[in-house]
Design a protein around this motif. Structure first.
Motif, PDB file in Angstrom:
ATOM      1  N   MET A  82      72.733  35.856  62.270  1.00 22.20           N
ATOM      2  CA  MET A  82      72.385  34.121  62.568  1.00 22.20           C
ATOM      3  C   MET A  82      71.863  34.004  64.074  1.00 22.20           C
ATOM      4  O   MET A  82      70.882  33.174  64.143  1.00 22.20           O
ATOM      5  CB  MET A  82      73.434  33.362  62.158  1.00 22.20           C
ATOM      6  CG  MET A  82      73.615  32.970  60.691  1.00 22.20           C
ATOM      7  SD  MET A  82      75.105  31.976  60.455  1.00 22.20           S
ATOM      8  CE  MET A  82      74.455  30.272  61.063  1.00 22.20           C
ATOM      9  N   GLU A  83      72.602  34.625  64.871  1.00 23.40           N
ATOM     10  CA  GLU A  83      71.766  34.552  66.346  1.00 23.40           C
ATOM     11  C   GLU A  83      70.697  35.332  66.502  1.00 23.40           C
ATOM     12  O   GLU A  83      69.873  34.715  67.325  1.00 23.40           O
ATOM     13  CB  GLU A  83      72.896  35.643  67.299  1.00 23.40           C
ATOM     14  CG  GLU A  83      74.297  34.931  67.469  1.00 23.40           C
ATOM     15  CD  GLU A  83      74.420  33.780  68.215  1.00 23.40           C
ATOM     16  OE1 GLU A  83      73.580  33.631  69.356  1.00 23.40           O
ATOM     17  OE2 GLU A  83      75.035  32.472  67.985  1.00 23.40           O
ATOM     18  N   LYS A  84      70.348  36.499  65.961  1.00 23.19           N
ATOM     19  CA  LYS A  84      69.056  36.813  65.765  1.00 23.19           C
ATOM     20  C   LYS A  84      67.890  35.756  65.325  1.00 23.19           C
ATOM     21  O   LYS A  84      66.910  35.845  65.912  1.00 23.19           O
ATOM     22  CB  LYS A  84      68.954  38.310  65.018  1.00 23.19           C
ATOM     23  CG  LYS A  84      69.856  39.425  65.665  1.00 23.19           C
ATOM     24  CD  LYS A  84      69.436  40.601  65.043  1.00 23.19           C
ATOM     25  CE  LYS A  84      69.628  40.855  63.499  1.00 23.19           C
ATOM     26  NZ  LYS A  84      69.530  42.098  63.038  1.00 23.19           N
ATOM     27  N   TRP A  85      68.461  35.064  64.157  1.00 23.51           N
ATOM     28  CA  TRP A  85      67.207  34.183  63.638  1.00 23.51           C
ATOM     29  C   TRP A  85      67.308  32.922  64.613  1.00 23.51           C
ATOM     30  O   TRP A  85      66.198  32.576  64.676  1.00 23.51           O
ATOM     31  CB  TRP A  85      68.001  33.612  62.189  1.00 23.51           C
ATOM     32  CG  TRP A  85      67.540  34.980  61.427  1.00 23.51           C
ATOM     33  CD1 TRP A  85      68.057  35.765  60.691  1.00 23.51           C
ATOM     34  CD2 TRP A  85      66.158  34.887  60.502  1.00 23.51           C
ATOM     35  NE1 TRP A  85      67.355  36.396  59.739  1.00 23.51           N
ATOM     36  CE2 TRP A  85      66.285  35.904  59.936  1.00 23.51           C
ATOM     37  CE3 TRP A  85      65.021  34.530  60.871  1.00 23.51           C
ATOM     38  CZ2 TRP A  85      65.183  36.527  58.831  1.00 23.51           C
ATOM     39  CZ3 TRP A  85      63.875  34.870  60.230  1.00 23.51           C
ATOM     40  CH2 TRP A  85      63.955  35.873  59.179  1.00 23.51           C
ATOM     41  N   ARG A  86      68.489  32.785  65.248  1.00 20.13           N
ATOM     42  CA  ARG A  86      68.310  31.482  66.101  1.00 20.13           C
ATOM     43  C   ARG A  86      67.487  31.811  67.565  1.00 20.13           C
ATOM     44  O   ARG A  86      66.836  31.116  68.124  1.00 20.13           O
ATOM     45  CB  ARG A  86      69.792  30.926  66.518  1.00 20.13           C
ATOM     46  CG  ARG A  86      69.829  29.772  67.222  1.00 20.13           C
ATOM     47  CD  ARG A  86      71.080  29.317  67.257  1.00 20.13           C
ATOM     48  NE  ARG A  86      71.603  28.681  65.853  1.00 20.13           N
ATOM     49  CZ  ARG A  86      72.901  29.157  65.247  1.00 20.13           C
ATOM     50  NH1 ARG A  86      73.605  30.100  66.162  1.00 20.13           N
ATOM     51  NH2 ARG A  86      73.172  28.818  64.124  1.00 20.13           N
ATOM     52  N   TYR A  87      67.707  32.956  68.055  1.00 21.07           N
ATOM     53  CA  TYR A  87      67.370  32.932  69.332  1.00 21.07           C
ATOM     54  C   TYR A  87      66.464  34.139  69.644  1.00 21.07           C
ATOM     55  O   TYR A  87      65.675  34.567  70.453  1.00 21.07           O
ATOM     56  CB  TYR A  87      68.519  33.346  70.154  1.00 21.07           C
ATOM     57  CG  TYR A  87      69.537  32.225  70.453  1.00 21.07           C
ATOM     58  CD1 TYR A  87      69.233  30.966  71.052  1.00 21.07           C
ATOM     59  CD2 TYR A  87      70.622  32.387  69.948  1.00 21.07           C
ATOM     60  CE1 TYR A  87      70.081  29.966  71.179  1.00 21.07           C
ATOM     61  CE2 TYR A  87      71.578  31.418  69.881  1.00 21.07           C
ATOM     62  CZ  TYR A  87      71.235  30.186  70.312  1.00 21.07           C
ATOM     63  OH  TYR A  87      72.247  29.172  70.700  1.00 21.07           O
TER      64      TYR A  87
END
Length: 98
Positions: A82-87
């Motif tokens: 999720m962090e990869k997709w968010r940032y």
């Protein structure tokens, strides 16, 4: 990538393959909340929907779907994805986050 798990219990083997896939939950709300906020996934913990139910409905839902609670490792893998997709991985925001 998270491994897809199949139930091996005999009562599940008579069902279609899709219904044999493991169903995962991850509770997001606190224990004293009026409603249970949770993630629900079928077969792959990283592909989930967010749901909200009263506690009694949640308990029935979990029993009816024979759910498995996500392990800490699965939760960490989902959060990292999720962090990869968010940032993004190589963006200014990714470098500023954390």
């Amino acid at each position: 990538m998270v491994d897809v798990q199949l139930h091996t219990r005999s009562e599940k083997q008579d069902k279609p393959v899709f219904e044999q896939l493991t169903k995962y939950v991850r509770v997001r709300s606190s224990g004293n909340s009026r409603f249970v906020e949770f993630d629900f996934a079928i077969g792959d913990p990283s592909l989930f929907v967010e749901l909200i139910m009263p506690q009694g409905a949640f308990d029935h839902f979990c029993k009816a779907n024979d759910v498995v609670y996500m392990t800490e490792d699965q939760q960490l893998a989902v959060d990292a994805e999720m962090e990869k997709w968010r940032y993004g991985e190589e963006t200014l925001m990714a470098k500023n986050h954390g």
